[in-house]
Each structure stands twice: as C-alpha cells, then as structure tokens.
Scaffold this active site. Structure first.
Site, PDB file in Angstrom:
ATOM      1  N   ASP A  20       0.864  -1.182   0.000  1.00  0.00           N
ATOM      2  CA  ASP A  20       0.000   0.000   0.000  1.00  0.00           C
ATOM      3  C   ASP A  20       0.903   1.235   0.000  1.00  0.00           C
ATOM      4  OD1 ASP A  20      -1.657   2.136   0.680  1.00  0.00           O
ATOM      5  OD2 ASP A  20      -2.667   1.057   2.298  1.00  0.00           O
ATOM      6  N   ILE A  21       0.753   2.078  -0.987  1.00  0.00           N
ATOM      7  CA  ILE A  21       1.673   3.220  -1.108  1.00  0.00           C
ATOM      8  C   ILE A  21       1.501   4.214   0.040  1.00  0.00           C
ATOM      9  CG2 ILE A  21       0.235   4.718  -2.576  1.00  0.00           C
ATOM     10  CD1 ILE A  21       2.920   5.163  -4.211  1.00  0.00           C
ATOM     11  N   ASN A  34      -5.629  13.533 -10.733  1.00  0.00           N
ATOM     12  CA  ASN A  34      -6.322  14.038 -11.926  1.00  0.00           C
ATOM     13  C   ASN A  34      -5.942  15.514 -12.097  1.00  0.00           C
ATOM     14  OD1 ASN A  34      -8.266  15.556 -10.223  1.00  0.00           O
ATOM     15  ND2 ASN A  34      -8.991  13.507  -9.718  1.00  0.00           N
ATOM     16  N   GLY A  42      -9.628   5.402  -6.199  1.00  0.00           N
ATOM     17  CA  GLY A  42      -8.365   4.691  -6.371  1.00  0.00           C
ATOM     18  C   GLY A  42      -7.272   5.190  -5.441  1.00  0.00           C
ATOM     19  N   VAL A  43      -6.069   5.189  -5.968  1.00  0.00           N
ATOM     20  CA  VAL A  43      -4.910   5.537  -5.144  1.00  0.00           C
ATOM     21  C   VAL A  43      -4.963   7.017  -4.732  1.00  0.00           C
ATOM     22  CG1 VAL A  43      -3.306   6.059  -7.052  1.00  0.00           C
ATOM     23  CG2 VAL A  43      -2.441   5.093  -4.919  1.00  0.00           C
ATOM     24  N   ASP A  44      -5.521   7.856  -5.585  1.00  0.00           N
ATOM     25  CA  ASP A  44      -5.653   9.290  -5.306  1.00  0.00           C
ATOM     26  C   ASP A  44      -6.495   9.515  -4.040  1.00  0.00           C
ATOM     27  OD1 ASP A  44      -5.571  12.023  -5.671  1.00  0.00           O
ATOM     28  OD2 ASP A  44      -6.837  12.051  -7.451  1.00  0.00           O
ATOM     29  N   GLY A 132      -5.219   1.922 -13.499  1.00  0.00           N
ATOM     30  CA  GLY A 132      -6.520   1.657 -12.879  1.00  0.00           C
ATOM     31  C   GLY A 132      -7.635   2.207 -13.755  1.00  0.00           C
TER      32      GLY A 132
HETATM   33  P1  ADP Z   1      -5.369   5.952 -12.591  1.00  0.00           P
HETATM   34  O1  ADP Z   1      -6.552   6.891 -12.618  1.00  0.00           O
HETATM   35  O2  ADP Z   1      -4.053   6.672 -12.843  1.00  0.00           O
HETATM   36  O3  ADP Z   1      -5.565   4.752 -13.449  1.00  0.00           O
HETATM   37  P2  ADP Z   1      -6.012   4.421 -10.149  1.00  0.00           P
HETATM   38  O4  ADP Z   1      -5.971   4.918  -8.751  1.00  0.00           O
HETATM   39  O5  ADP Z   1      -7.353   4.054 -10.699  1.00  0.00           O
HETATM   40  O6  ADP Z   1      -5.253   5.520 -11.044  1.00  0.00           O
HETATM   41  O7  ADP Z   1      -5.084   3.153 -10.267  1.00  0.00           O
HETATM   42  C1  ADP Z   1      -3.694   3.204 -10.371  1.00  0.00           C
HETATM   43  C2  ADP Z   1      -3.102   1.984  -9.697  1.00  0.00           C
HETATM   44  O8  ADP Z   1      -3.026   2.216  -8.298  1.00  0.00           O
HETATM   45  C3  ADP Z   1      -3.919   0.698  -9.862  1.00  0.00           C
HETATM   46  O9  ADP Z   1      -3.018  -0.348 -10.218  1.00  0.00           O
HETATM   47  C4  ADP Z   1      -4.494   0.474  -8.463  1.00  0.00           C
HETATM   48  O10 ADP Z   1      -4.670  -0.908  -8.170  1.00  0.00           O
HETATM   49  C5  ADP Z   1      -3.411   1.047  -7.605  1.00  0.00           C
HETATM   50  N1  ADP Z   1      -3.764   1.403  -6.213  1.00  0.00           N
HETATM   51  C6  ADP Z   1      -4.962   1.705  -5.687  1.00  0.00           C
HETATM   52  N2  ADP Z   1      -4.850   1.954  -4.363  1.00  0.00           N
HETATM   53  C7  ADP Z   1      -3.530   1.823  -4.055  1.00  0.00           C
HETATM   54  C8  ADP Z   1      -2.743   1.928  -2.864  1.00  0.00           C
HETATM   55  N3  ADP Z   1      -3.293   2.246  -1.695  1.00  0.00           N
HETATM   56  N4  ADP Z   1      -1.399   1.690  -2.950  1.00  0.00           N
HETATM   57  C9  ADP Z   1      -0.818   1.386  -4.127  1.00  0.00           C
HETATM   58  N5  ADP Z   1      -1.496   1.272  -5.280  1.00  0.00           N
HETATM   59  C10 ADP Z   1      -2.823   1.480  -5.243  1.00  0.00           C
END
Ligand code: ADP
Length: 183
Positions: A20-21, A34, A42-44, A132
């Site tokens: 988990d980042i 974005n 998602g990660v954002d 993602g």
């Molecule tokens: P994007 O809009 O750039 O595609 P996303 O957040 O939808 O961004 O996904 C980008 C990547 O981040 C995906 O592979 C997703 O599984 C991953 N991701 C989501 N949550 C976390 C997290 N907490 N730590 C690391 N990676 C994550």
C-alpha cells in the site's frame, strides 16, 4: 514467495514490491492524480484520506495559482499525516493508443523523478500510474514505467538511492516484475 524484486541502476536501487503506497516511509510518494488535483477514487482517494485535509488545501491553492495540472506534468505538496515528507502529484494519460499515451505516461514518471531530484530526495515510491480507472493495459503500463525510470536513472546524476514501484495486486506485481526482468 516474498514479493520483492530489485535491480541496481547507476547508483539507485529500483525495487518492485506488493503493498500500500500510503504507508511507505520513502521521502516522497507519488500520487496518480487528476488534472484538477481534487482527489477522487483509487490511489488518489487513498492518499488524500491518509494525508489529511492540508493536502487538499495545497492542491486547491496550486490550481488557483497555476491552473489545472496537464497530463505528464508533476507538482508537489507536503505529506501531511503520511510518513512520507512529500507527495508528488502527477497526471497520467487516459489510455487511448500506445502512440498517443506512451509519451505522456513516460513523462509522468520522469517529471516526478526530476521533481524528487529538485527537492534533493533520496527515496520515492510510485503507484502504477494510469493502470486503474485510466485504463492503461497493465503489461504496457509496467513496461513504459520501468523503461522511463531506467532511462532517467541512466541519464545522469540523481540524488535518489531508492525508487520503489508499489503494486497493489498480485497481477500488478507480476506485470512490473516481468517488465523489470525484460530490461
Ligand atoms: P489511474 O486513474 O491513474 O488509473 P487508479 O488509482 O485508478 O489511477 O489506479 C492506479 C493503480 O493504483 C492501480 O493499479 C491500483 O490498483 C493502484 N492502487 C490503488 N490503491 C492503491 C494503494 N493504496 N497503494 C498502491 N497502489 C494502489
């Protein structure tokens, strides 16, 4: 099997790991933001929640002063409640074609690395930018990421001793470790 792969490139360790980042203790973590820098899913969303409201305020101030952050560019905020001191926010491409999207994804990684060097950081963690909801096919996103990072590190002096790719799923880990093997 432990999910860590590593390679030493011109004085920097490039490490792929499953995790988990938001909990990484590197000097900076990178956010797949974005253009409006408004948080989201998602990660954002995970990074904004973990870092706290100060990040949203810094992002709003940046957009008010400089306008939206274009795809392929980067900016930084403080890390708020995170272990990381900085968040480097970059905008990946919404995947359309390799021809159109690859240079933008490459730029998102390299602009983030340039920003980390500008801040004289020693360590940084990346998520799988655009892989993602932005729809970049995972194997291609992984290849572009690893090549962009490798090319950047081979180009010259960097303060970075550690670059981590933090994969959130087994499928993502497999794609990035395969891409590392192919370099
Ligand atoms: P994007 O809009 O750039 O595609 P996303 O957040 O939808 O961004 O996904 C980008 C990547 O981040 C995906 O592979 C997703 O599984 C991953 N991701 C989501 N949550 C976390 C997290 N907490 N730590 C690391 N990676 C994550």
């Amino acid at each position: 099997m432990e999910k860590v792969a590593r390679r030493h490139i011109a004085g920097t360790d490039l490490v792929i790991l499953l995790g988990d980042i938001t909990v990484q203790g590197t000097d900076a973590i990178v956010n797949a933001a974005n253009s409006g820098l408004r948080g989201g899913g998602g990660v954002d969303g995970a990074i904004h929640r973990a870092a706290g409201p100060i990040i949203d305020r810094e992002c709003r101030a940046h957009v008010a002063q400089h306008g939206k952050l274009p795809p392929g560019r980067a900016m930084w905020t403080h890390g708020g409640n995170l272990a990381a001191r900085y968040i480097i926010h970059t905008v990946g491409p919404i995947y359309r074609s390799d021809e159109e999207s690859e240079p933008v994804l490459q730029s998102a990684y390299q602009e983030s690395l340039r920003m980390a060097d500008g801040l004289a950081l020693e360590s940084i963690s990346f998520p799988a930018i655009s892989a993602g909801v932005y729809g970049y096919p995972l194997d291609k996103a992984a290849r572009v990421a690893i090549e962009a990072i490798t090319d950047y590190l081979q180009q010259g002096e960097s303060s970075l001793k550690l670059v981590q790719m933090v994969c959130f799923s087994n499928a993502s880990y497999a794609a990035f470790s395969d891409a590392l093997d192919a370099v």
